[in-house]
Design an enzyme around this catalytic site. Structure first.
Site, PDB file in Angstrom:
ATOM      1  N   VAL A 247       0.822  -1.212   0.000  1.00 42.83           N
ATOM      2  CA  VAL A 247       0.000   0.000   0.000  1.00 42.83           C
ATOM      3  C   VAL A 247       0.850   1.253   0.000  1.00 42.83           C
ATOM      4  O   VAL A 247       0.453   2.276  -0.548  1.00 42.83           O
ATOM      5  CB  VAL A 247      -1.013   0.051   1.165  1.00 42.83           C
ATOM      6  CG1 VAL A 247      -2.093  -0.984   0.976  1.00 42.83           C
ATOM      7  CG2 VAL A 247      -0.340  -0.108   2.490  1.00 42.83           C
ATOM      8  N   ASP A 248       2.048   1.176   0.572  1.00 46.64           N
ATOM      9  CA  ASP A 248       2.938   2.348   0.537  1.00 46.64           C
ATOM     10  C   ASP A 248       3.312   2.706  -0.895  1.00 46.64           C
ATOM     11  O   ASP A 248       3.783   3.796  -1.167  1.00 46.64           O
ATOM     12  CB  ASP A 248       4.245   2.069   1.290  1.00 46.64           C
ATOM     13  CG  ASP A 248       3.995   1.725   2.740  1.00 46.64           C
ATOM     14  OD1 ASP A 248       2.873   1.975   3.213  1.00 46.64           O
ATOM     15  OD2 ASP A 248       4.912   1.192   3.387  1.00 46.64           O
ATOM     16  N   ASP A 249       3.167   1.763  -1.796  1.00 47.20           N
ATOM     17  CA  ASP A 249       3.561   1.989  -3.182  1.00 47.20           C
ATOM     18  C   ASP A 249       2.407   2.423  -4.073  1.00 47.20           C
ATOM     19  O   ASP A 249       2.606   2.683  -5.252  1.00 47.20           O
ATOM     20  CB  ASP A 249       4.161   0.699  -3.779  1.00 47.20           C
ATOM     21  CG  ASP A 249       5.449   0.288  -3.088  1.00 47.20           C
ATOM     22  OD1 ASP A 249       6.127   1.176  -2.545  1.00 47.20           O
ATOM     23  OD2 ASP A 249       5.753  -0.910  -3.090  1.00 47.20           O
TER      24      ASP A 249
END
Ligand code: ATP
Ligand code: MG
Length: 707
Positions: free
Chosen positions: A576-578
């Site tokens: 999700v950070d990406d």
């Protein structure tokens, strides 16, 4: 009970593989092939008929039971298939998974007394497997190999266990293991487990600083290594790296009394190995002198089994702690069903024991099932890109488990196959087709989402369109498979990890932590616990709670994004950070990368978001081309076009950056954190690049930034 159950129920009404075989394909390839219709790839009837879980209905029946009565489901398996010196107490599972209700706690089979080494070896030997091959070992150099039967393996394990006891290693002590893929690596893991010591395997590719960091963190009684290893054409002097790490850790107050060193003669003779008298001990000089039997240290199900640091794709590695009983039951059961394991199988997993995959699915899962396991020391493309298939033919491997990065790199090296339709390739890839591969029946993938085009190459070319692919989604933290096809049960969709394993309740939540239903996309969490879950981050329970249980209270948060399609299939979209947000569209990295990789001249791709004045974020794509294809403006345009056509104009990359290679962790995962810095030209903020497999690629990328 759950949304998921409803999805699965509706799926179960799908027809099974029967009658779905496409005549066209069967005629072209002359075999009973799996068939593909409306994105579904059905297992052949022949496969389904012999499978442990032959249909969606059977899956559903077991899945339902596992969710409605987890304690009953898992204790049934635990008591019928494993040896317990003493049964667990009244509670099979006790847990608090909600930070709002106090400390997070997960316990399975507490009070049960067992030993995982006993269950891997002694129990199987008692059941008649004494003379079955446990390990086939294949050297980096073709033509050199070795093997051990289950009883021979037990002898080796006992000798080492006795030696470790003789130098004072006791239950609960940590042992650092820095070994390559020699048979001595699983032997060491099992020997530690036998005496209740906690192994911490550090991938023998990590730098001396990384090793020192881990030594300081877990303060081992002993470090076990070997003098050197051959990997492809290179010799790597492991003992020198350990020496440097021990100097470093001594500076931090941790000194090690014994460094047990295996003399890996094919790589380096002992005369040429640097040596510190008094501390360093040759394995071959001491271990074989010890008795070949060794009493088991019986441990509680909740006693620690091992400590393993995550691969560090997203930052500082986390020391994941697994305990004994639940992990044992979970890895054995997932192995059995996800690979449709049969006693006659020969199983090869290309992962290194330095990663969780090597723990759960080279050593423990297979050996708990009494399987024959191939261990390969070397590089998958040495001496050439056909080596894997050479090994498959040599040992008649039936189950082959690997990572998308390896599939893509083998595709790139000399594959001339061209895709005529989704199912049929012209078989021109000499590296693959010069081997028979007839023994294969199940394939597996782990580590990253597998792009549909890589899936198809693997399925059609490597597996001859016969072998279902178990695309196993899981994490170091989960201990074993979480979302995975059961190969005989479900029609697959290339690139989807399909459905949850028994006892696992994946949920997709929005930013507020509300579960979302139906066709949707969001943050992947898990509701409830499963036996293989990790119990803490070593020495930092606070970070454990903050990282995994606070973001969405009440759930375990995986850190991954996921979407569910109309048929209930799960598609992992990346971390999700990406996730990239282009003009309000949330775009997962996996989707754009898969579109790029479906271009016949694109071997590999990695996309990241960069700041964009108008759109908020723009898409920046790093692209590696197939061997020999030159960079050109025309190609750049056609790459952008393929994304437009497959996903939509909003997902079209703003920039294509040619990449001769991509920065990857040593387990083969793309490190987008570094790519983001290169994309935004923050070159002085690249951060720690010491865990990269080949730090040189960073300079190459910087040099090509504006070409
Ligand atoms: P760190 O947590 O330190 O950043 P890491 O997440 O790479 O490292 P691992 O536990 O080895 O360490 O990897 C688990 C991750 O790998 C998953 O969270 C997921 O992002 C990815 N992954 C693994 N298998 C699959 C799969 N079959 N499909 C999609 N993604 C996968
Ligand atoms: Mg992770």
């Amino acid at each position: 009970t759950t949304n998921h159950l409803r999805h699965v129920e509706s799926m179960a009404s799908l027809p099974s593989g029967a009658g779905k075989i496409s005549h066209l394909n069967a005629v072209i390839l002359g075999e009973a092939l799996a068939s593909e219709e409306n994105d579904f790839v059905f297992p052949s009837d022949a496969f389904s008929h012999q499978a442990l879980i032959p249909s969606p209905h059977k899956y559903l029946e077991m899945y339902k039971r596992s969710i409605e009565d987890p304690a009953g489901f898992w204790s049934g398996i635990a008591s019928s298939q494993f040896y317990w010196k003493q049964k667990w107490g009244d509670q099979v599972c006790s847990e608090n998974l909600d930070v709002r209700k106090g400390d997070i706690k997960i316990e399975w089979f507490k009070g049960g007394i067992t030993n995982i080494c006993y269950n891997c070896l002694d129990r199987n030997i008692d059941a008649g497997l004494a003379d079955k091959i446990a390990l086939y070992w294949e050297s980096n150099e073709p033509g050199f190999d070795a093997h051990l039967t289950y009883s021979q393996l037990l002898h080796r394990v006992c000798q080492l266990a006795n030696y470790l006891k003789s130098i004072g290693v006791r239950k609960g002590d940590a042992v650092i293991v820095y070994l390559p893929m020699l048979m001595e690596l699983p032997i060491t893991m099992l020997a530690c487990a036998r005496i209740g010591a906690v192994h911490s395997v550090v991938f023998a590719g990590f730098s001396s600083e990384s090793l020192a960091q881990r030594i300081v963190d877990c303060k081992p009684k002993v470090v076990i290594t070997c003098n050197a290893v051959r990997r492809g054409p290179k010799t790597i002097h492991l003992k020198d790296i350990v020496d440097a790490a021990l100097v470093e850790s001594a500076k931090n107050g941790i000194s090690i009394d014994v460094c047990l060193t295996y003399e890996n003669q094919s790589a380096l003779k002992r005369e040429s190995t640097k040596w510190q008298e008094g501390r360093d001990v040759w394995w071959e000089d001491v271990v074989p002198k010890y008795p070949t039997t060794c009493d088991v240290e019986w441990v509680d199900a909740e006693d620690p089994l091992f400590l393993l640091y995550t691969s560090g794709s997203t930052g500082k590695p986390k020391g994941v702690l697994h305990t004994t009983g639940g992990y044992m039951v979970y890895t054995a059961t997932t192995f059995k069903y996800a690979f449709d394991y049969k006693e006659s199988d020969v199983y090869w997993c290309t992962a290194d024991c330095g990663w969780i995959t090597g723990h759960s699915y080279v050593t423990y899962g297979p050996m708990l099932n009494g399987a024959t396991v191939v261990v390969y020391e070397g590089a998958p493309n040495y001496p050439d890109s056909g080596r894997c298939w050479d090994i498959v033919d040599k040992y008649k491997v039936t189950i082959f488990y690997t990572a998308p990065t390896l599939v893509r790199s083998l595709m790139r090296d000399g594959d001339e196959a061209s895709c005529i339709s989704n199912l049929v390739y012209t078989l021109k890839s000499p590296y693959v087709t010069r081997y028979s591969r007839k023994s294969l029946r199940v394939l597996g993938s782990v580590g990253e989402p597998i792009n549909p085009s890589a899936w198809r190459w693997f399925f059609n070319l490597v597996g001859g369109s016969r072998c279902p692919i178990s695309d196993t989604w899981w994490q170091t933290e989960t201990g074993g498979f979480m979302i995975t096809p059961l190969p005989g049960a479900w029609p697959q969709k290339p690139g989807s990890a399909t459905f949850p394993f028994f006892g696992v309740q994946p949920v997709i939540v929005d930013e507020k932590g509300t579960e979302i239903d139906g066709e949707c996309s969001g943050y992947l969490c898990v509701k409830g616990s499963w036996p293989g879950a990790f119990r803490t981050l070593y020495g930092d329970h606070e970070r454990y709670e903050t990282t995994y249980f606070r973001p969405f209270p009440g759930y375990y948060f995986t850190g991954d994004g996921c979407s569910r399609d109309k048929d209930g299939y799960h598609w992992l979209t990346g971390r999700v950070d990406d996730v990239i947000n282009v003009s309000g569209h949330r775009i997962g990295t996996a989707e754009v990368e898969s579109a790029l990789v479906s271009h016949p001249q694109c071997a590999e791709a990695a996309v990241v978001g960069v700041e964009h004045e108008v759109k908020g974020q723009g898409i920046y794509a790093f692209v590696t081309l197939v061997e020999g294809v030159p960079y050109s403006e025309e190609l750049r345009k056609s790459l952008i076009l393929i994304v437009r056509n497959q996903i939509g104009a909003f997902a079209a990359p703003d920039k294509i950056h040619w990449a001769p290679g991509l920065p990857k962790t040593r387990s083969g995962k793309i490190m987008r954190r570094i790519l983001r810095k290169i994309a935004s030209r923050q070159l002085d903020e690249l951060g720690d690049i010491s865990t990269l497999a080949e730090p040189g690629v960073v300079d190459q990328l910087i040099a090509l930034a504006d070409s």
